[in-house]
Structures are given as structure tokens and as C-alpha cells.
Design an enzyme around this catalytic site. Structure first.
Site, PDB file in Angstrom:
ATOM      1  N   ASP A 115       0.894  -1.238  -0.030  1.00 34.43           N
ATOM      2  CA  ASP A 115      -0.119  -0.602  -0.182  1.00 34.43           C
ATOM      3  C   ASP A 115       0.510   1.440   0.508  1.00 34.43           C
ATOM      4  OD1 ASP A 115      -1.955  -2.028   0.512  1.00 34.43           O
ATOM      5  OD2 ASP A 115      -2.674  -0.972   2.454  1.00 34.43           O
ATOM      6  N   HIS A 155       3.901  -1.553   3.198  1.00 32.89           N
ATOM      7  CA  HIS A 155       3.875  -0.334   2.450  1.00 32.89           C
ATOM      8  C   HIS A 155       5.523  -0.972   1.518  1.00 32.89           C
ATOM      9  CE1 HIS A 155       1.157  -0.897   5.996  1.00 32.89           C
ATOM     10  NE2 HIS A 155       0.776   0.424   4.706  1.00 32.89           N
TER      11      HIS A 155
HETATM   12 NI    NI Z   1      -2.293   2.622   3.248  1.00 30.02          NI
END
Ligand code: NI
Length: 231
Positions: free
Chosen positions: A45, A182
């Protein structure tokens, strides 16, 4: 000519022998995905981000590992080459809103739409799957695409130690897991590649979320939140 052909033939035979006798290579680039294996999805993400996403794509490519990226819309234009590369290399691309807002906010629909439009313009296609920021989709909101949450969260945004992040994933992973990372932190990129190496040794195959659901016999539906490959 004949000599050259002979050499090529010998090299091909040697390569075949190495593959047959050596380690099995799951998740090999371009290989067909066999049924009944251990599958898992790595998801990333908050990117794309230059310097970390490209390093990750290099590492995934070297390993033949496919992943899923949920992108921040406002970062797409400046990183268009990275996004195009993701698509070309067989990764799934999804929507993580335009500026990482909570979907309970007044502008949630425009935030989702903005990223969908940016992806349509750059890559074509439509209906990019959505990962709601913070994994939270308010009751009563309607969606035209499937939603993706996760089942393994090493909290890599908080914990910037690649070894610890990798260990947390390895302790919690099981077939069907959707792993949250991430691709904006160097430590997370390093952790992802460590996990890829380790789990491939254990016979796992890395597939996109879309493939993970399909391999588990799940038909994705708009507005349903998927936490694992089993639904
Ligand atoms: Ni996020």
C-alpha cells in the site's frame, strides 16, 4: 551451423537436468500455477514511491514473485513508469484512494473515483479493486468493485526493522494469507524479499489477490471485503 545447434541442444539439456534435479522453483516467472499448492498474496500500500517501489519490483522480478499494489492516486502521474512496469510485469494494481483518506469522509467517493480514472487513463481497463485506507469501509457505502483487507499485518509502518517485520510475517502466515506491507519503506522492501525467499523454500507460491481468490474457488463480488484467499 550443426555445431552451433549441438551446443544449444546440450545447454538446453543441461538446463533441464538442473531444473529436474535441483530445487523446485515455485512462482517462477511465466510458469503455470498448479492447483492444490500453498498460495499467499503479498500486498503493498501507499506507493508508488521512487527508490523503494523500483527496488521491490527488481527483487520480485528476480524471484518470479507476483504481488498486488494498492496505489495512492496523487502519486501516479509522477511515477507513471513504475505503474506501467507493475502492470507489464504481471502484478495486480488496485486503488487506495487519491490522497489516503478514510472512506467515512465527505469526499470519499471522489477520492476513489480519482484514482480509478488515473489508472484507467494510464493502463486502460476499469474496475480496479479497492483497499480502503485503514482497512475500513463504512456500513451503507456502496462499491462497484471488490474490497481487499488483509490477514497478516506486521505493522511495518511502525516497525522499520526488516528482520522483525519478516519474522512477524513468517510466524503468522498460512496458505491463503493476504499479507499487508507498504512499498514506501526500504525496511519493508527488504522484509518482503526475505519472506519471498523463505516461503518459496517452504513451497509457497506468490500470486495476486485476484489469483488467490480464484485458486480458492472464490468468485469476487463488488462491495465484499476479502481478508484471505478463502473470502
Ligand atoms: Ni494506506
Amino acid at each position: 551451423m550443426a555445431k552451433k545447434f549441438g551446443l544449444v541442444f546440450i545447454l538446453a539439456a543441461l538446463a533441464a537436468l538442473c531444473l529436474a534435479g535441483g530445487e523446485a522453483v515455485p512462482a517462477d516467472s511465466g510458469a503455470e500455477i498448479p492447483a492444490g499448492e500453498k498460495y499467499v498474496a503479498l500486498t503493498f500500500d501507499d506507493g508508488p514511491r521512487r527508490g523503494t517501489t523500483d527496488r521491490l519490483l527488481d527483487g520480485l522480478g528476480e524471484r518470479g514473485v507476483k504481488a498486488t499494489f494498492f496505489l495512492i492516486g496523487e502519486q501516479i502521474e509522477a511515477n507513471a513508469a513504475l505503474v506501467t512496469r507493475m502492470a507489464e510485469e504481471g502484478h495486480q494494481i488496485g486503488n487506495h484512494t487519491w490522497s489516503h483518506v478514510h472512506l467515512g469522509g465527505a469526499n470519499a467517493a471522489q477520492e476513489v473515483e480519482g484514482t480509478e480514472k488515473a489508472l484507467e487513463e494510464l493502463l486502460g481497463g476499469e474496475g480496479y479493486w479497492l483497499r480502503p485506507p485503514y482497512g475500513d469501509a463504512p456500513e451503507g457505502m456502496t462499491f462497484s468493485v471488490p474490497l481487499v483487507k488483509w490477514s497478516v499485518d506486521p505493522r511495518d509502518w511502525e516497525n522499520r526493522d526488516a528482520e522483525k517485520v519478516a519474522r512477524s510475517i513468517l510466524e503468522n502466515v498460512e496458505p491463503g494469507s493476504i499479507i499487508l506491507l507498504h512499498d514506501i519503506y526500504p525496511s519493508s522492501v527488504e522484509a518482503a524479499l526475505k519472506v519471498a525467499d523463505r516461503l518459496r523454500e517452504e513451497g509457497y507460491w506468490f500470486v495476486t489477490v485476484e489469483e488467490l481468490l480464484r485458486l480458492n474457488g472464490v468468485t469476487p463480488e463488488a462491495g465484499t471485503m476479502y481478508r484471505t484467499g478463502r473470502g
